[in-house]
Design an enzyme around this catalytic site. Structure first.
Site, PDB file in Angstrom:
ATOM      1  N   SER A  41       6.942   5.537   7.602  1.00 33.33           N
ATOM      2  CA  SER A  41       6.183   5.607   6.349  1.00 33.33           C
ATOM      3  C   SER A  41       4.770   5.119   6.663  1.00 33.33           C
ATOM      4  O   SER A  41       4.382   4.006   6.350  1.00 33.33           O
ATOM      5  CB  SER A  41       6.839   4.749   5.263  1.00 33.33           C
ATOM      6  OG  SER A  41       6.858   3.391   5.629  1.00 33.33           O
ATOM      7  N   HIS A 154      13.566   4.948   5.479  1.00 29.31           N
ATOM      8  CA  HIS A 154      14.332   4.363   6.586  1.00 29.31           C
ATOM      9  C   HIS A 154      15.842   4.563   6.465  1.00 29.31           C
ATOM     10  O   HIS A 154      16.622   4.048   7.260  1.00 29.31           O
ATOM     11  CB  HIS A 154      14.036   2.861   6.715  1.00 29.31           C
ATOM     12  CG  HIS A 154      12.600   2.584   7.030  1.00 29.31           C
ATOM     13  ND1 HIS A 154      12.020   1.356   6.834  1.00 29.31           N
ATOM     14  CD2 HIS A 154      11.626   3.393   7.532  1.00 29.31           C
ATOM     15  CE1 HIS A 154      10.749   1.417   7.207  1.00 29.31           C
ATOM     16  NE2 HIS A 154      10.492   2.631   7.618  1.00 29.31           N
ATOM     17  N   GLU A 163      12.515  -1.522   1.397  1.00 26.13           N
ATOM     18  CA  GLU A 163      13.087  -2.687   2.076  1.00 26.13           C
ATOM     19  C   GLU A 163      13.414  -3.810   1.096  1.00 26.13           C
ATOM     20  O   GLU A 163      12.548  -4.233   0.323  1.00 26.13           O
ATOM     21  CB  GLU A 163      12.090  -3.223   3.122  1.00 26.13           C
ATOM     22  CG  GLU A 163      11.742  -2.168   4.154  1.00 26.13           C
ATOM     23  CD  GLU A 163      10.621  -2.598   5.106  1.00 26.13           C
ATOM     24  OE1 GLU A 163      10.353  -3.810   5.220  1.00 26.13           O
ATOM     25  OE2 GLU A 163      10.033  -1.703   5.730  1.00 26.13           O
ATOM     26  N   GLU A 204      15.942  -0.074  10.385  1.00 30.16           N
ATOM     27  CA  GLU A 204      15.520  -1.442  10.680  1.00 30.16           C
ATOM     28  C   GLU A 204      16.687  -2.420  10.694  1.00 30.16           C
ATOM     29  O   GLU A 204      16.505  -3.632  10.577  1.00 30.16           O
ATOM     30  CB  GLU A 204      14.425  -1.873   9.701  1.00 30.16           C
ATOM     31  CG  GLU A 204      13.178  -0.999   9.870  1.00 30.16           C
ATOM     32  CD  GLU A 204      11.954  -1.498   9.121  1.00 30.16           C
ATOM     33  OE1 GLU A 204      12.099  -2.360   8.231  1.00 30.16           O
ATOM     34  OE2 GLU A 204      10.859  -1.021   9.444  1.00 30.16           O
ATOM     35  N   ASP A 241       9.619  -4.575   0.175  1.00 28.95           N
ATOM     36  CA  ASP A 241       8.562  -3.654   0.586  1.00 28.95           C
ATOM     37  C   ASP A 241       8.840  -2.343  -0.132  1.00 28.95           C
ATOM     38  O   ASP A 241       9.802  -1.638   0.172  1.00 28.95           O
ATOM     39  CB  ASP A 241       8.548  -3.439   2.111  1.00 28.95           C
ATOM     40  CG  ASP A 241       7.441  -2.457   2.519  1.00 28.95           C
ATOM     41  OD1 ASP A 241       6.658  -2.043   1.638  1.00 28.95           O
ATOM     42  OD2 ASP A 241       7.361  -2.112   3.718  1.00 28.95           O
ATOM     43  N   GLU A 283       5.483  -6.047  -1.038  1.00 26.61           N
ATOM     44  CA  GLU A 283       4.559  -5.340  -0.144  1.00 26.61           C
ATOM     45  C   GLU A 283       4.340  -3.925  -0.674  1.00 26.61           C
ATOM     46  O   GLU A 283       5.275  -3.310  -1.201  1.00 26.61           O
ATOM     47  CB  GLU A 283       5.210  -5.312   1.249  1.00 26.61           C
ATOM     48  CG  GLU A 283       4.410  -4.609   2.322  1.00 26.61           C
ATOM     49  CD  GLU A 283       5.192  -4.626   3.645  1.00 26.61           C
ATOM     50  OE1 GLU A 283       5.970  -5.581   3.904  1.00 26.61           O
ATOM     51  OE2 GLU A 283       5.042  -3.669   4.418  1.00 26.61           O
ATOM     52  N   ASP A 309       0.044  -3.342   3.215  1.00 27.36           N
ATOM     53  CA  ASP A 309       0.414  -2.761   4.514  1.00 27.36           C
ATOM     54  C   ASP A 309      -0.339  -1.430   4.660  1.00 27.36           C
ATOM     55  O   ASP A 309      -1.396  -1.377   5.283  1.00 27.36           O
ATOM     56  CB  ASP A 309       1.941  -2.579   4.576  1.00 27.36           C
ATOM     57  CG  ASP A 309       2.408  -1.756   5.761  1.00 27.36           C
ATOM     58  OD1 ASP A 309       1.623  -1.559   6.694  1.00 27.36           O
ATOM     59  OD2 ASP A 309       3.571  -1.285   5.764  1.00 27.36           O
ATOM     60  N   LYS A 334       0.070  -4.792  11.849  1.00 28.24           N
ATOM     61  CA  LYS A 334       0.776  -3.932  12.796  1.00 28.24           C
ATOM     62  C   LYS A 334      -0.241  -3.476  13.842  1.00 28.24           C
ATOM     63  O   LYS A 334      -1.203  -2.775  13.507  1.00 28.24           O
ATOM     64  CB  LYS A 334       1.333  -2.702  12.071  1.00 28.24           C
ATOM     65  CG  LYS A 334       2.481  -2.996  11.111  1.00 28.24           C
ATOM     66  CD  LYS A 334       2.749  -1.773  10.257  1.00 28.24           C
ATOM     67  CE  LYS A 334       4.055  -1.862   9.480  1.00 28.24           C
ATOM     68  NZ  LYS A 334       4.129  -0.816   8.435  1.00 28.24           N
ATOM     69  N   HIS A 362       6.915  -5.446  12.901  1.00 27.61           N
ATOM     70  CA  HIS A 362       7.422  -4.387  13.784  1.00 27.61           C
ATOM     71  C   HIS A 362       7.123  -3.034  13.138  1.00 27.61           C
ATOM     72  O   HIS A 362       6.520  -2.972  12.068  1.00 27.61           O
ATOM     73  CB  HIS A 362       8.939  -4.548  13.957  1.00 27.61           C
ATOM     74  CG  HIS A 362       9.692  -4.388  12.664  1.00 27.61           C
ATOM     75  ND1 HIS A 362      11.031  -4.161  12.575  1.00 27.61           N
ATOM     76  CD2 HIS A 362       9.251  -4.412  11.360  1.00 27.61           C
ATOM     77  CE1 HIS A 362      11.397  -4.053  11.322  1.00 27.61           C
ATOM     78  NE2 HIS A 362      10.351  -4.203  10.570  1.00 27.61           N
ATOM     79  N   LYS A 385       8.080  -9.882  10.206  1.00 29.68           N
ATOM     80  CA  LYS A 385       9.024  -8.869   9.719  1.00 29.68           C
ATOM     81  C   LYS A 385       9.549  -8.130  10.929  1.00 29.68           C
ATOM     82  O   LYS A 385       8.790  -7.452  11.618  1.00 29.68           O
ATOM     83  CB  LYS A 385       8.225  -7.877   8.859  1.00 29.68           C
ATOM     84  CG  LYS A 385       8.701  -7.722   7.442  1.00 29.68           C
ATOM     85  CD  LYS A 385       7.776  -6.783   6.687  1.00 29.68           C
ATOM     86  CE  LYS A 385       8.150  -5.334   6.913  1.00 29.68           C
ATOM     87  NZ  LYS A 385       7.611  -4.434   5.868  1.00 29.68           N
TER      88      LYS A 385
END
Ligand code: PGA
Ligand code: ZN
Length: 418
Positions: A41, A154, A163, A204, A241, A283, A309, A334, A362, A385
């Protein structure tokens, strides 16, 4: 001075089984290597990931061009340069590429070189990697944000929020943090089994049961925290998230159900959710261009950690814009969103100046590389994370933090949560 003698890149594979790039750098009789991660994403403003889109052998996903660029152009420019001068190495890489989003060489090619150089410099000096970033002493360990239920891009369970994470706020040490997460995750697994749902995991490492409502996922997490003997919102906090970039259509959002509603209506629902489930961190609650929505939300949700993010993509210019606009109070970091170690450190430094929390992250496509664990400690970042306690590419980072904690011994301290 230690000169770079040789640079060698190769194609390896990430945790989703997709090709990615590993670069190995040699100096004296030592070498170090680094592997670039990859997102699913991704934000529009991220640095460019170079893939061989026209080469059908790996269905357009190979990185052989990027590998070749490291082995020819980049290697030629960097050979003979001082491995300890990270700023110079990164500046050479940035200039050699010459574009804003690193479109010529690819941020994946560039980052694998940049991280490998950083690792090799530490190795030659004989110091642990975490001691070579911003912090010189008083190292603090980050709180893990463990992604225990996966949805969105994910997983394929239809969950809208990407998440559902837990943060063990009560932990006094990193090993205690791991213990708390272990217990909650074990109880969550049992709860999922008892409801006749699947305990298979998403990209994840979090469970990806076939439930499609955010509330059902949140109820499960709350029940797992309770069953573990912890207090939700005190000992363990729920963090989300949303990855709202994936849930936007004509300025409307489908975060809370599959119906698209306005920003104001979405904020109302967020506030309800925050209250009911004692959510401490969100997030990407809105899209990457919706600066006004972010500002509206933060004004109405004091004391909640609001993390950018896709909004910031670890980019200093975007972070400055967010700061001026009062969009968030935290930033996700990131490395491959921006493409070099030096630029990443500049963003972290600025975030600290403006009082934002930094959360090292990550990617959903990751590897055995544990660079981000050292980066989190070496920058005294508040949180990390790295997915759930499952899948070795996720757990590898937590294991590295356990090693660092052991090495710091009595000097080891946890960072502050918020
Ligand atoms: P990604 O997801 O690595 O697939 O972009 C991680 C995140 O959104 O935080
Ligand atoms: Zn995110």
């Amino acid at each position: 001075m230690s000169k770079i003698l040789k640079i060698r890149a190769r194609q390896v594979f990430d945790s989703r089984g997709n090709p990615t790039i590993e670069t190995e750098i040699y100096s004296k009789n030592l070498s170090a290597s680094a592997i670039c991660p990859s997102g699913a994403s991704t934000g529009t403003y991220e640095a460019f990931e170079k893939r061989d889109t026209k080469n059908k052998k790996y269905l357009g996903k190979s990185v052989l061009n990027a590998v070749n660029l490291v082995n020819t152009k980049i290697s030629k420019k960097l050979k003979g340069k001082n491995i300890h001068d990270q700023t110079r190495i990164d500046t050479i890489l940035i200039n050699l590429d010459g574009t804003r989003q690193k479109k010529n060489l690819g941020a994946n090619a560039i980052l694998s070189v940049s991280m490998a150089a950083k690792k090799l410099s530490a190795k030659i000096k004989g110091v642990p990697l975490y001691k070579t970033f911003l912090i010189k002493n008083n190292y603090k360990l980050p709180y893990p944000l463990m992604n225990i239920i996966n949805g969105g891009a994910h997983a394929n369970n239809g969950l809208r929020i990407q998440e559902f994470m837990i943060r063990p706020d009560k932990a006094k040490s990193f090993s205690e943090a791991m213990h708390i997460c272990f217990v909650v995750i074990s109880n969550l697994r049992n709860l999922i089994i008892s409801r006749g749902l699947s305990t298979s995991v998403g990209d994840e490492g979090g469970f990806a049961p076939m439930i499609s409502s955010n509330e059902k996922a949140l109820d499960l997490v709350v029940a797992a925290i309770k069953r573990s003997g912890f207090k939700n919102g005190k000992d363990v906090s729920i963090c989300l998230d949303v990855a709202a970039n994936e849930l936007i259509k004509m300025k409307k959002y489908s975060i809370h159900s599959n119906k698209f509603i306005s920003v104001d209506q979405s904020i109302k629902k967020y506030k309800k959710m925050i209250k009911k489930y004692k959510i401490k961190s969100i997030e990407d609650p809105f899209g990457e261009n919706d600066w006004i929505a972010w500002n509206k939300l933060i004004k109405q949700t004091n004391s909640v950690q609001i993390i950018g993010d896709d909004l910031y993509v670890t980019n200093l210019e975007r972070l400055k814009k967010g700061f001026l606009n009062n969009s968030s109070n935290s930033i996700l970091i990131k490395l491959n969103q921006i493409g070099t170690v030096s630029e990443t450190l500049e963003v972290i430094k600025f975030a600290k100046i403006i009082g934002y929390n930094t959360i090292i992250s990550h990617r959903s496509g990751d590897s055995e590389d544990t660079f981000i664990a050292d980066l989190a400690v070496g920058t005294n970042s508040n949180q990390i994370k790295s997915g759930s306690l499952a899948r070795s590419e996720r757990v590898a980072k937590y294991n590295q933090l356990l090693r660092i904690e052991e090495e710091l011994g009595k000097k080891a301290r946890m960072n502050k949560v918020n």
